[in-house]
Motif scaffolding. Structure first.
Motif, PDB file in Angstrom:
ATOM      1  N   THR A 119       4.518  -3.620  18.928  1.00  0.00           N
ATOM      2  CA  THR A 119       3.511  -4.423  18.711  1.00  0.00           C
ATOM      3  C   THR A 119       2.406  -3.342  18.397  1.00  0.00           C
ATOM      4  O   THR A 119       1.309  -3.177  18.024  1.00  0.00           O
ATOM      5  N   GLU A 120       2.339  -2.124  19.418  1.00  0.00           N
ATOM      6  CA  GLU A 120       1.247  -1.097  19.356  1.00  0.00           C
ATOM      7  C   GLU A 120       0.879  -0.420  17.899  1.00  0.00           C
ATOM      8  O   GLU A 120       0.131  -0.781  16.963  1.00  0.00           O
ATOM      9  N   ASP A 121       2.093  -0.125  17.645  1.00  0.00           N
ATOM     10  CA  ASP A 121       2.329   0.343  15.878  1.00  0.00           C
ATOM     11  C   ASP A 121       1.825  -0.521  14.728  1.00  0.00           C
ATOM     12  O   ASP A 121       1.321  -0.357  14.108  1.00  0.00           O
ATOM     13  N   LEU A 122       1.905  -2.538  15.100  1.00  0.00           N
ATOM     14  CA  LEU A 122       1.202  -3.305  14.985  1.00  0.00           C
ATOM     15  C   LEU A 122      -0.467  -3.217  15.029  1.00  0.00           C
ATOM     16  O   LEU A 122      -1.137  -3.528  13.784  1.00  0.00           O
ATOM     17  N   GLN A 123      -0.822  -3.100  16.143  1.00  0.00           N
ATOM     18  CA  GLN A 123      -1.894  -2.634  16.306  1.00  0.00           C
ATOM     19  C   GLN A 123      -2.471  -1.800  15.407  1.00  0.00           C
ATOM     20  O   GLN A 123      -3.459  -1.646  15.252  1.00  0.00           O
ATOM     21  N   LYS A 124      -1.692  -0.813  15.122  1.00  0.00           N
ATOM     22  CA  LYS A 124      -2.641   0.741  14.539  1.00  0.00           C
ATOM     23  C   LYS A 124      -2.539  -0.283  12.889  1.00  0.00           C
ATOM     24  O   LYS A 124      -3.628   0.110  12.534  1.00  0.00           O
ATOM     25  N   ILE A 125      -1.340  -0.623  12.356  1.00  0.00           N
ATOM     26  CA  ILE A 125      -1.845  -1.470  11.139  1.00  0.00           C
ATOM     27  C   ILE A 125      -3.255  -2.142  10.913  1.00  0.00           C
ATOM     28  O   ILE A 125      -3.736  -2.011   9.679  1.00  0.00           O
ATOM     29  N   ALA A 126      -3.137  -2.790  11.801  1.00  0.00           N
ATOM     30  CA  ALA A 126      -4.141  -3.949  12.174  1.00  0.00           C
ATOM     31  C   ALA A 126      -5.633  -3.070  11.894  1.00  0.00           C
ATOM     32  O   ALA A 126      -6.844  -3.659  10.881  1.00  0.00           O
ATOM     33  N   ALA A 127      -5.889  -2.587  12.665  1.00  0.00           N
ATOM     34  CA  ALA A 127      -7.235  -1.522  12.864  1.00  0.00           C
ATOM     35  C   ALA A 127      -7.266  -0.497  11.324  1.00  0.00           C
ATOM     36  O   ALA A 127      -8.098  -0.623  11.019  1.00  0.00           O
ATOM     37  N   LYS A 128      -6.222  -0.266  10.394  1.00  0.00           N
ATOM     38  CA  LYS A 128      -5.816   0.414   9.900  1.00  0.00           C
ATOM     39  C   LYS A 128      -6.711  -0.382   8.159  1.00  0.00           C
ATOM     40  O   LYS A 128      -6.972   0.688   7.475  1.00  0.00           O
ATOM     41  N   LEU A 129      -6.105  -1.660   8.283  1.00  0.00           N
ATOM     42  CA  LEU A 129      -6.851  -2.948   7.426  1.00  0.00           C
ATOM     43  C   LEU A 129      -7.600  -3.344   7.237  1.00  0.00           C
ATOM     44  O   LEU A 129      -9.108  -3.967   6.465  1.00  0.00           O
ATOM     45  N   LYS A 130      -8.025  -2.839   8.578  1.00  0.00           N
ATOM     46  CA  LYS A 130      -9.333  -3.410   9.444  1.00  0.00           C
ATOM     47  C   LYS A 130     -10.602  -2.717   8.648  1.00  0.00           C
ATOM     48  O   LYS A 130     -11.385  -2.726   7.894  1.00  0.00           O
ATOM     49  N   GLN A 131     -10.580  -1.646   8.416  1.00  0.00           N
ATOM     50  CA  GLN A 131     -11.224  -0.241   7.654  1.00  0.00           C
ATOM     51  C   GLN A 131     -11.053  -0.181   6.303  1.00  0.00           C
ATOM     52  O   GLN A 131     -11.894  -0.047   5.646  1.00  0.00           O
ATOM     53  N   LYS A 132     -10.507  -2.221   6.188  1.00  0.00           N
ATOM     54  CA  LYS A 132     -10.220  -1.316   4.458  1.00  0.00           C
ATOM     55  C   LYS A 132     -10.794  -2.377   3.703  1.00  0.00           C
ATOM     56  O   LYS A 132     -11.052  -2.902   4.391  1.00  0.00           O
ATOM     57  N   ASN A 133     -11.432  -2.393   2.652  1.00  0.00           N
ATOM     58  CA  ASN A 133     -11.988  -3.997   1.368  1.00  0.00           C
ATOM     59  C   ASN A 133     -11.241  -4.186   0.636  1.00  0.00           C
ATOM     60  O   ASN A 133     -11.749  -5.177   0.573  1.00  0.00           O
ATOM     61  N   ALA A 161      13.516 -12.586  11.524  1.00  0.00           N
ATOM     62  CA  ALA A 161      14.412 -12.901  10.772  1.00  0.00           C
ATOM     63  C   ALA A 161      13.544 -13.461   9.247  1.00  0.00           C
ATOM     64  O   ALA A 161      14.480 -12.913   8.235  1.00  0.00           O
ATOM     65  N   ALA A 162      12.262 -13.185   9.717  1.00  0.00           N
ATOM     66  CA  ALA A 162      11.496 -13.473   8.186  1.00  0.00           C
ATOM     67  C   ALA A 162      10.202 -12.078   8.414  1.00  0.00           C
ATOM     68  O   ALA A 162       9.619 -12.027   9.484  1.00  0.00           O
ATOM     69  N   THR A 163       9.809 -11.968   6.726  1.00  0.00           N
ATOM     70  CA  THR A 163       8.996 -10.500   7.048  1.00  0.00           C
ATOM     71  C   THR A 163       7.623 -11.903   7.770  1.00  0.00           C
ATOM     72  O   THR A 163       6.698 -11.161   8.645  1.00  0.00           O
ATOM     73  N   CYS A 164       8.249 -13.072   7.818  1.00  0.00           N
ATOM     74  CA  CYS A 164       6.571 -13.732   7.166  1.00  0.00           C
ATOM     75  C   CYS A 164       6.319 -13.234   9.262  1.00  0.00           C
ATOM     76  O   CYS A 164       4.941 -13.853  10.013  1.00  0.00           O
ATOM     77  N   GLU A 165       6.951 -13.050   9.823  1.00  0.00           N
ATOM     78  CA  GLU A 165       7.566 -13.070  11.798  1.00  0.00           C
ATOM     79  C   GLU A 165       6.159 -11.956  11.587  1.00  0.00           C
ATOM     80  O   GLU A 165       5.574 -12.389  13.040  1.00  0.00           O
ATOM     81  N   ILE A 166       6.635 -11.616  11.107  1.00  0.00           N
ATOM     82  CA  ILE A 166       5.996 -10.010  11.455  1.00  0.00           C
ATOM     83  C   ILE A 166       4.071 -10.143  10.322  1.00  0.00           C
ATOM     84  O   ILE A 166       3.376  -9.778  11.717  1.00  0.00           O
ATOM     85  N   ILE A 167       4.092 -11.335   9.667  1.00  0.00           N
ATOM     86  CA  ILE A 167       2.917 -11.099   9.543  1.00  0.00           C
ATOM     87  C   ILE A 167       1.953 -12.219  10.450  1.00  0.00           C
ATOM     88  O   ILE A 167       0.882 -12.492  10.499  1.00  0.00           O
ATOM     89  N   TYR A 168       2.747 -12.600  11.241  1.00  0.00           N
ATOM     90  CA  TYR A 168       2.270 -13.903  12.112  1.00  0.00           C
ATOM     91  C   TYR A 168       1.639 -12.958  13.458  1.00  0.00           C
ATOM     92  O   TYR A 168       0.198 -13.341  13.286  1.00  0.00           O
ATOM     93  N   GLN A 169       2.594 -12.221  13.326  1.00  0.00           N
ATOM     94  CA  GLN A 169       1.942 -11.171  14.689  1.00  0.00           C
ATOM     95  C   GLN A 169       0.405 -10.402  14.048  1.00  0.00           C
ATOM     96  O   GLN A 169      -0.334 -10.098  15.286  1.00  0.00           O
ATOM     97  N   LEU A 170       0.503  -9.872  12.701  1.00  0.00           N
ATOM     98  CA  LEU A 170      -0.119  -9.283  12.450  1.00  0.00           C
ATOM     99  C   LEU A 170      -1.801 -10.199  12.230  1.00  0.00           C
ATOM    100  O   LEU A 170      -3.169  -9.436  12.494  1.00  0.00           O
ATOM    101  N   VAL A 171      -1.630 -11.343  11.799  1.00  0.00           N
ATOM    102  CA  VAL A 171      -2.887 -12.066  11.135  1.00  0.00           C
ATOM    103  C   VAL A 171      -3.002 -11.901  12.955  1.00  0.00           C
ATOM    104  O   VAL A 171      -4.469 -11.630  13.117  1.00  0.00           O
ATOM    105  N   LEU A 172      -2.501 -12.426  14.212  1.00  0.00           N
ATOM    106  CA  LEU A 172      -3.307 -12.713  15.295  1.00  0.00           C
ATOM    107  C   LEU A 172      -3.858 -10.884  15.691  1.00  0.00           C
ATOM    108  O   LEU A 172      -5.149 -11.294  16.297  1.00  0.00           O
ATOM    109  N   GLU A 173      -3.187 -10.030  15.354  1.00  0.00           N
ATOM    110  CA  GLU A 173      -4.176  -8.999  15.989  1.00  0.00           C
ATOM    111  C   GLU A 173      -5.101  -8.406  14.648  1.00  0.00           C
ATOM    112  O   GLU A 173      -5.805  -7.736  15.148  1.00  0.00           O
ATOM    113  N   LEU A 174      -5.185  -9.397  13.648  1.00  0.00           N
ATOM    114  CA  LEU A 174      -6.417  -9.359  12.473  1.00  0.00           C
ATOM    115  C   LEU A 174      -7.374  -9.849  13.721  1.00  0.00           C
ATOM    116  O   LEU A 174      -8.600  -9.499  12.556  1.00  0.00           O
TER     117      LEU A 174
END
Ligand SMILES: [Mn+2]
Length: 316
Positions: A2-16, A123-136
């Protein structure tokens, strides 16, 4: 993890200006992931775009309801559900060395990016994206729920494949609560076939051959069948499931003739043959029960190459 996903979310937040790339021959998971992430980023006020080297299939058009194509010089490039650089298709040369974030669930992932996040238990990348969207911190709209549900439903064969987990169901339950249109989505994806699809299936069944005392079933889809039926190639999804449906078959092989020559092979297995390991021997990869590779033609030579790696699985 989850920590890595947090980092990815943080990275995305900085981009436009975020460019999301989906894989060639796009399926429900890559498109659901791409569009789910797109809507989340748009909600956060960012510019975003989703691209694919192949056209978006008509049957997934409901994912694009609020999509506005945008052209910009990206400050971040994300790939979703892309297991290897080859799956970038015609974008390979242009984007291969420019990927910032790779998000995927294929154990065999060979992508290179600044940040690679692989969860092979998903099971799907969408499961990961779901978590990522929550992080975002983006609120999940019914349309976003439809996107994420589509990827999960398609990659699990409507929650039937062995990759389906308790977590898969938990996420699906969350998406139910966000208003996903599960009934229409599943009817459209699993219980509806075009007329041309039925025509192709009829011809494909004629090609069926059995090996290893009927434990291996093989079908072939030719370019001629595709031409004659005028089928939208995205409409061929799921044909690869046919051979494995036969009672007693352990390995189902589907060979689809490629326009550029050779055959795209989809391998589906039931219980003990590792599909990913078999396909890896031919330069491909995938999951334990579903994997793929490409073999050179002509047909008889391609069949032989495949059987040379499949038959030994039954000789132990
Ligand atoms: Mn996937």
């Amino acid at each position: 993890m989850t920590e890595d996903l947090q980092k990815i979310a943080a990275k995305l937040k900085q981009k436009n200006r975020i460019l999301i790339i989906t894989h060639q021959n796009p399926d429900g998971d890559t498109l659901g992931s791409g569009m789910g992430l797109y809507y989340a980023l748009r909600k956060l006020g960012k510019r975003a775009n989703v691209i694919c080297s192949d056209p978006f299939p008509k049957k997934f058009s409901y994912l694009f309801q609020e999509f506005e194509e945008d052209e910009f010089e990206p400050d971040c490039i994300v790939t979703v559900d892309i297991a290897s650089p080859q799956l970038l298709g015609t974008y390979l040369e242009h984007f291969q060395d420019q990927i910032d974030i790779c998000i995927d669930h294929h154990r065999s992932n060979t992508m290179e990016a600044d940040a690679v996040y692989i969860d092979s238990k998903a099971a799907a990348t969408c499961e990961i994206i779901y978590q990522l969207v929550l992080e975002l911190g983006a609120e999940i709209s019914p349309l976003m729920a439809n996107c994420l549900y589509t990827g999960i439903s398609t990659d699990t064969g409507c929650f039937k494949f062995s990759n389906t987990t308790a977590e898969t169901h938990r996420i699906a339950a969350e998406l139910f609560e966000r208003g996903c249109a599960y009934e229409q989505i599943n009817r459209g994806l699993f219980d509806t076939k075009s007329k041309s699809r039925i025509v192709v299936e009829k011809e494909v069944l004629e090609t069926m051959e059995f090996y290893c005392e009927h434990r291996v079933a093989m079908i072939v889809i030719t370019q001629e069948m595709i031409r004659n039926s005028q089928i939208d190639t995205a409409d061929l999804d799921g044909v690869a499931a046919i051979p494995r449906q036969i009672e007693g078959v352990e390995v189902g092989v589907t060979m689809r003739e490629r326009l550029e020559g050779g055959y795209k092979v989809s391998l589906r297995t039931c219980q003990f043959v590792d599909a990913a390991a078999v396909c890896a021997k031919l330069g491909g990869g995938g999951h334990i029960r579903a994997a793929g590779c490409v073999v050179d033609g002509p047909l008889e030579q391609a069949k032989k190459a495949l059987l040379d790696v499949i038959v030994p699985c039954f000789e132990q």
